[in-house]
Design a protein around this motif. Structure first.
Motif, PDB file in Angstrom:
ATOM      1  N   GLU A   7     -33.713 -28.707 -14.173  1.00  0.00           N
ATOM      2  CA  GLU A   7     -35.217 -28.450 -13.381  1.00  0.00           C
ATOM      3  C   GLU A   7     -35.119 -27.370 -12.710  1.00  0.00           C
ATOM      4  OE1 GLU A   7     -37.747 -28.257 -10.439  1.00  0.00           O
ATOM      5  OE2 GLU A   7     -37.479 -30.196 -10.673  1.00  0.00           O
ATOM      6  N   ASP A   8     -36.369 -26.273 -12.970  1.00  0.00           N
ATOM      7  CA  ASP A   8     -36.428 -24.949 -11.976  1.00  0.00           C
ATOM      8  C   ASP A   8     -36.541 -24.574 -11.285  1.00  0.00           C
ATOM      9  OD1 ASP A   8     -38.789 -26.041 -12.439  1.00  0.00           O
ATOM     10  OD2 ASP A   8     -40.008 -23.733 -12.603  1.00  0.00           O
ATOM     11  N   ASP A  51     -37.240 -32.114 -15.103  1.00  0.00           N
ATOM     12  CA  ASP A  51     -38.406 -31.878 -14.487  1.00  0.00           C
ATOM     13  C   ASP A  51     -39.260 -31.706 -15.033  1.00  0.00           C
ATOM     14  OD1 ASP A  51     -40.561 -31.194 -12.779  1.00  0.00           O
ATOM     15  OD2 ASP A  51     -40.331 -29.044 -12.510  1.00  0.00           O
ATOM     16  N   MET A  53     -42.912 -29.526 -15.644  1.00  0.00           N
ATOM     17  CA  MET A  53     -42.884 -28.404 -15.704  1.00  0.00           C
ATOM     18  C   MET A  53     -41.603 -27.087 -15.825  1.00  0.00           C
ATOM     19  SD  MET A  53     -45.986 -28.525 -15.552  1.00  0.00           S
ATOM     20  CE  MET A  53     -46.815 -27.090 -15.530  1.00  0.00           C
TER      21      MET A  53
HETATM   22 CA    CA Z   1     -40.932 -27.025 -12.365  1.00  0.00          CA
END
Ligand code: CA
Length: 225
Positions: A7-8, A51, A53
């Protein structure tokens, strides 16, 4: 159980790791798609929270790559949008389940439980070392037909020693992991519990002994005869 979180949004990733770790999982986060795929391919994880994106590589591509490579690690996708297309895309790519952000920690835990169950994973309910078995449900320590019950802390100390196998466990490690924030506990407490456990090992007639390694800590040793 090892969980990889990809997850970014760093805050979210770290929050998920914290929720999982305080619920008995061993979770770690990575913040971009490329390293996510790399880690996911290592087979070191029992489940992946992924995630959609992501910088580097899209979550759907990661699932696709993993499935193409024959990896069946359960994957829970996180989608920011609750559109049906997003969910369908996630599942089509090979994810096992999806969850829309934001979510409650209870939901995350429930979905992970379901995922890891679906994989057919057997819940580990005992730990073994040489001639002894520790029942993780009843907290009984047994050796052949002899059995003794361990108190809360005795159980935790024994569990740490047994899961460390023959590796040395330091007093400090025991203190932090078993006693945690209890300010009254000291290395003397550890020594006291080690001595209780030695008596219990004798009581069940085990050939396993807790050896003290000066300045280092303790480890289990098996003495045949
Ligand atoms: Ca994201």
């Amino acid at each position: 159980m090892n969980i990889l979180v990809v997850e970014d949004e760093k805050n979210l990733a770290d929050a998920i790791v914290e929720i999982l770790n305080s619920n008995g999982y061993n979770a770690e986060a990575t913040y971009d798609g490329t390293s996510g795929l790399e880690k996911a391919q290592s087979d070191a994880y029992d489940a992946i929270v992924l995630d959609v994106m992501l910088p580097g590589m899209d979550g759907r591509e990661i699932v696709h790559e993993l499935r193409r490579a024959g990896k069946s690690t359960p994957i829970l996708m996180l989608t920011a949008l609750s559109s049906t297309k997003d969910k369908v895309d996630a599942l089509d790519a090979g994810a096992d389940d999806y969850m829309t952000k934001p979510f409650e920690s209870d939901e995350l835990l429930a979905r992970l439980r379901a995922l890891t169950r679906r994989k057919g994973e057997v819940v580990i309910d005992e730990v073994k070392f040489e001639d002894i078995t520790l029942d993780l449900t009843t907290h009984d320590l047994s050796c052949k037909d002899r059995k003794v019950h361990l108190s809360g802390k005795e159980f935790e100390v024994m569990n740490m020693l047994m899961t460390s196998n023959t590796r040395v466990v330091s007093k400090q490690d025991l203190l932090t992991k078993v006693w945690g924030a209890d300010a009254d506990a000291s290395e003397n407490s550890v020594e006291a519990y080690i001595s209780f456990l030695r008596k219990k090992l004798q009581h069940v007639n085990s050939k396993v002994q807790i050896t003290t390694l000066r300045m280092l800590g303790y480890r289990l040793e098996y003495f045949e005869n």
